[in-house]
Design a protein around this motif. Structure first.
Motif, PDB file in Angstrom:
ATOM      1  N   GLY A 175       0.817  -1.209   0.000  1.00 10.05           N
ATOM      2  CA  GLY A 175       0.000   0.000   0.000  1.00 10.05           C
ATOM      3  C   GLY A 175       0.848   1.254   0.000  1.00 10.05           C
ATOM      4  N   MET A 176       1.957   1.237   0.746  1.00  8.47           N
ATOM      5  CA  MET A 176       2.875   2.373   0.747  1.00  8.47           C
ATOM      6  C   MET A 176       3.486   2.576  -0.636  1.00  8.47           C
ATOM      7  SD  MET A 176       4.896   1.828   4.350  1.00  8.47           S
ATOM      8  CE  MET A 176       4.044   1.891   5.930  1.00  8.47           C
ATOM      9  N   TYR A 177       3.842   1.464  -1.276  1.00 13.19           N
ATOM     10  CA  TYR A 177       4.467   1.530  -2.605  1.00 13.19           C
ATOM     11  C   TYR A 177       3.481   2.041  -3.657  1.00 13.19           C
ATOM     12  CZ  TYR A 177       5.928  -0.328  -7.135  1.00 13.19           C
ATOM     13  OH  TYR A 177       6.228  -0.467  -8.463  1.00 13.19           O
ATOM     14  N   ARG A 178       2.267   1.482  -3.685  1.00 11.80           N
ATOM     15  CA  ARG A 178       1.290   1.882  -4.688  1.00 11.80           C
ATOM     16  C   ARG A 178       0.817   3.321  -4.468  1.00 11.80           C
ATOM     17  NH1 ARG A 178      -1.349  -1.719  -8.131  1.00 11.80           N
ATOM     18  NH2 ARG A 178      -2.358   0.226  -8.823  1.00 11.80           N
ATOM     19  N   GLY A 179       0.662   3.684  -3.213  1.00 12.73           N
ATOM     20  CA  GLY A 179       0.188   5.031  -2.918  1.00 12.73           C
ATOM     21  C   GLY A 179       1.172   6.114  -3.303  1.00 12.73           C
ATOM     22  N   TRP A 180       2.467   5.776  -3.308  1.00 13.29           N
ATOM     23  CA  TRP A 180       3.488   6.764  -3.648  1.00 13.29           C
ATOM     24  C   TRP A 180       3.322   7.278  -5.071  1.00 13.29           C
ATOM     25  CZ3 TRP A 180       6.648   9.678  -0.989  1.00 13.29           C
ATOM     26  CH2 TRP A 180       7.715  10.314  -1.633  1.00 13.29           C
ATOM     27  N   LYS A 181       2.724   6.475  -5.930  1.00 14.70           N
ATOM     28  CA  LYS A 181       2.558   6.870  -7.328  1.00 14.70           C
ATOM     29  C   LYS A 181       1.458   7.920  -7.505  1.00 14.70           C
ATOM     30  CE  LYS A 181       4.151   2.423  -9.164  1.00 14.70           C
ATOM     31  NZ  LYS A 181       3.824   1.262 -10.028  1.00 14.70           N
ATOM     32  N   ILE A 182       0.457   7.892  -6.627  1.00 17.27           N
ATOM     33  CA  ILE A 182      -0.671   8.823  -6.786  1.00 17.27           C
ATOM     34  C   ILE A 182      -0.629   9.956  -5.760  1.00 17.27           C
ATOM     35  CG2 ILE A 182      -2.185   7.149  -7.905  1.00 17.27           C
ATOM     36  CD1 ILE A 182      -3.409   6.532  -5.222  1.00 17.27           C
ATOM     37  N   ARG A 183      -0.140   9.647  -4.569  1.00 17.62           N
ATOM     38  CA  ARG A 183       0.094  10.651  -3.518  1.00 17.62           C
ATOM     39  C   ARG A 183      -1.138  11.537  -3.275  1.00 17.62           C
ATOM     40  NH1 ARG A 183       6.285  12.641  -5.015  1.00 17.62           N
ATOM     41  NH2 ARG A 183       6.981  10.593  -5.696  1.00 17.62           N
ATOM     42  N   THR A 184      -2.245  10.904  -2.964  1.00 15.99           N
ATOM     43  CA  THR A 184      -3.450  11.644  -2.607  1.00 15.99           C
ATOM     44  C   THR A 184      -3.287  12.241  -1.212  1.00 15.99           C
ATOM     45  OG1 THR A 184      -4.468   9.680  -1.648  1.00 15.99           O
ATOM     46  CG2 THR A 184      -4.854  10.084  -4.003  1.00 15.99           C
ATOM     47  N   ASP A 185      -4.210  13.124  -0.855  1.00 13.83           N
ATOM     48  CA  ASP A 185      -4.173  13.698   0.501  1.00 13.83           C
ATOM     49  C   ASP A 185      -4.296  12.611   1.555  1.00 13.83           C
ATOM     50  OD1 ASP A 185      -3.835  16.389  -0.180  1.00 13.83           O
ATOM     51  OD2 ASP A 185      -5.979  16.675  -0.500  1.00 13.83           O
ATOM     52  N   ALA A 186      -5.167  11.632   1.309  1.00 13.63           N
ATOM     53  CA  ALA A 186      -5.348  10.549   2.280  1.00 13.63           C
ATOM     54  C   ALA A 186      -4.065   9.742   2.441  1.00 13.63           C
ATOM     55  CB  ALA A 186      -6.494   9.643   1.836  1.00 13.63           C
ATOM     56  N   TYR A 187      -3.384   9.479   1.325  1.00 15.60           N
ATOM     57  CA  TYR A 187      -2.134   8.723   1.391  1.00 15.60           C
ATOM     58  C   TYR A 187      -1.074   9.499   2.164  1.00 15.60           C
ATOM     59  CZ  TYR A 187       2.326   6.759  -0.113  1.00 15.60           C
ATOM     60  OH  TYR A 187       3.601   6.219  -0.121  1.00 15.60           O
ATOM     61  N   LEU A 188      -0.885  10.761   1.829  1.00 16.44           N
ATOM     62  CA  LEU A 188       0.116  11.573   2.520  1.00 16.44           C
ATOM     63  C   LEU A 188      -0.200  11.680   4.004  1.00 16.44           C
ATOM     64  CD1 LEU A 188       0.646  14.451  -0.070  1.00 16.44           C
ATOM     65  CD2 LEU A 188       2.249  12.620   0.485  1.00 16.44           C
ATOM     66  N   PHE A 189      -1.478  11.845   4.327  1.00 18.01           N
ATOM     67  CA  PHE A 189      -1.882  11.999   5.724  1.00 18.01           C
ATOM     68  C   PHE A 189      -1.566  10.742   6.524  1.00 18.01           C
ATOM     69  CE2 PHE A 189      -4.873  12.470   9.254  1.00 18.01           C
ATOM     70  CZ  PHE A 189      -4.726  13.806   9.571  1.00 18.01           C
ATOM     71  N   THR A 190      -1.907   9.568   5.971  1.00 22.13           N
ATOM     72  CA  THR A 190      -1.654   8.325   6.697  1.00 22.13           C
ATOM     73  C   THR A 190      -0.162   8.028   6.802  1.00 22.13           C
ATOM     74  OG1 THR A 190      -2.073   7.152   4.609  1.00 22.13           O
ATOM     75  CG2 THR A 190      -3.868   7.223   6.214  1.00 22.13           C
ATOM     76  N   MET A 191       0.595   8.316   5.755  1.00 23.68           N
ATOM     77  CA  MET A 191       2.040   8.090   5.805  1.00 23.68           C
ATOM     78  C   MET A 191       2.709   8.986   6.843  1.00 23.68           C
ATOM     79  SD  MET A 191       3.385   5.718   3.794  1.00 23.68           S
ATOM     80  CE  MET A 191       5.012   6.222   3.216  1.00 23.68           C
ATOM     81  N   ILE A 192       2.333  10.248   6.859  1.00 22.52           N
ATOM     82  CA  ILE A 192       2.927  11.182   7.814  1.00 22.52           C
ATOM     83  C   ILE A 192       2.529  10.822   9.237  1.00 22.52           C
ATOM     84  CG2 ILE A 192       2.984  13.601   8.559  1.00 22.52           C
ATOM     85  CD1 ILE A 192       2.547  14.343   5.591  1.00 22.52           C
ATOM     86  N   MET A 193       1.265  10.418   9.415  1.00 17.87           N
ATOM     87  CA  MET A 193       0.801  10.048  10.749  1.00 17.87           C
ATOM     88  C   MET A 193       1.510   8.794  11.241  1.00 17.87           C
ATOM     89  SD  MET A 193      -3.093   9.229  12.001  1.00 17.87           S
ATOM     90  CE  MET A 193      -3.416   8.596  13.655  1.00 17.87           C
ATOM     91  N   GLY A 194       1.639   7.786  10.374  1.00 23.08           N
ATOM     92  CA  GLY A 194       2.269   6.537  10.786  1.00 23.08           C
ATOM     93  C   GLY A 194       3.757   6.680  11.050  1.00 23.08           C
ATOM     94  N   TRP A 195       4.500   7.162  10.050  1.00 30.19           N
ATOM     95  CA  TRP A 195       5.941   7.284  10.213  1.00 30.19           C
ATOM     96  C   TRP A 195       6.320   8.441  11.129  1.00 30.19           C
ATOM     97  CZ3 TRP A 195       8.728   3.330   9.426  1.00 30.19           C
ATOM     98  CH2 TRP A 195       8.404   2.402   8.436  1.00 30.19           C
TER      99      TRP A 195
END
Length: 217
Positions: free
Chosen positions: A143-163
């Motif tokens: 999910g981290m790998y696939r999301g990096w290609k589209i980088r939606t707000d939801a993806y960025l938010f979850t990545m920043i919150m998790g890491w």
């Protein structure tokens, strides 16, 4: 208390997302209510950690309007109204003993001096993330790998919150497994996204899910 902090922090992040991305002003006020409940439970960390994550999110989006939205005067007043009566009463009753104990020992000292020096490693939370995510570790990584290609707000938010949670507590001297619990929620969302993304992927992509899980087992 760590479970209460997990709940209040999660609510702060959910309502902050509604306020920043979905542009619902009332949501930021609700976020401050939960931040205040977290501060009553565990102290300043309940507002410092979410605040840092949200500022990073606004910075990556290069949005000054998001930064301003993080500080509604109504929310700040509500936070003070909830927090100050108890803090004021405890200081009035116990004086500096309260400051040195609750704020000093359990916040500042634990952040700067390790309570368990033998486990104070920079990689402490990485095996907790990898092992604690089983059997969905591979799905989360995909999910981290696939999301990096589209980088939606939801993806960025979850990545920043998790890491962001892992990096924040890695920088703290005292380390506990329960401190990483907050990151489980955004990582779970990324794992769900990874599983959904497999519908449009080749059969080889399933090794993203199965490979890390089998290796860790």
């Amino acid at each position: 208390t760590d479970m209460v902090l997990l709940y209040t922090t999660l609510m702060v992040m959910i309502y902050s997302y509604k306020g920043l991305v979905e542009q619902k002003p009332y949501a930021m006020i609700v976020a401050y209510v939960f931040a205040a409940l977290g501060v009553l439970t565990k102290g300043p960390v309940a507002i410092v950690l979410p605040g840092m994550i949200l500022l990073v999110f606004a910075g990556i989006n290069r949005s000054w309007s998001m930064v301003k939205a993080l500080f509604p005067w109504q929310g700040i007043l509500i936070l003070l109204a909830i927090v100050l009566p108890w803090y004021g009463y405890m200081y009035h009753t116990h004086g500096m003993e309260f400051i040195n104990g609750f704020l000093g020992l359990h916040n500042v000292t634990r952040a700067t001096q390790s309570e368990h020096p033998e486990v104070n490693h920079w990689w402490y939370y990485l095996p907790i993330f990898l092992g604690g995510s089983l059997p969905w570790t591979g799905a989360i990584l995909y999910g981290m790998y696939r999301g990096w290609k589209i980088r939606t707000d939801a993806y960025l938010f979850t990545m920043i919150m998790g890491w962001g949670t892992i990096v924040f507590y890695t920088a703290m001297a005292t380390k506990y497994p329960t401190y990483a619990f907050i990151s489980v929620i955004p990582f779970s969302l990324l794992g769900a996204f990874g599983i959904i993304s497999l519908k449009d992927a080749s059969h080889r992509a399933w090794w993203w899910v199965l490979g890390p899980t089998l290796m860790l087992w």
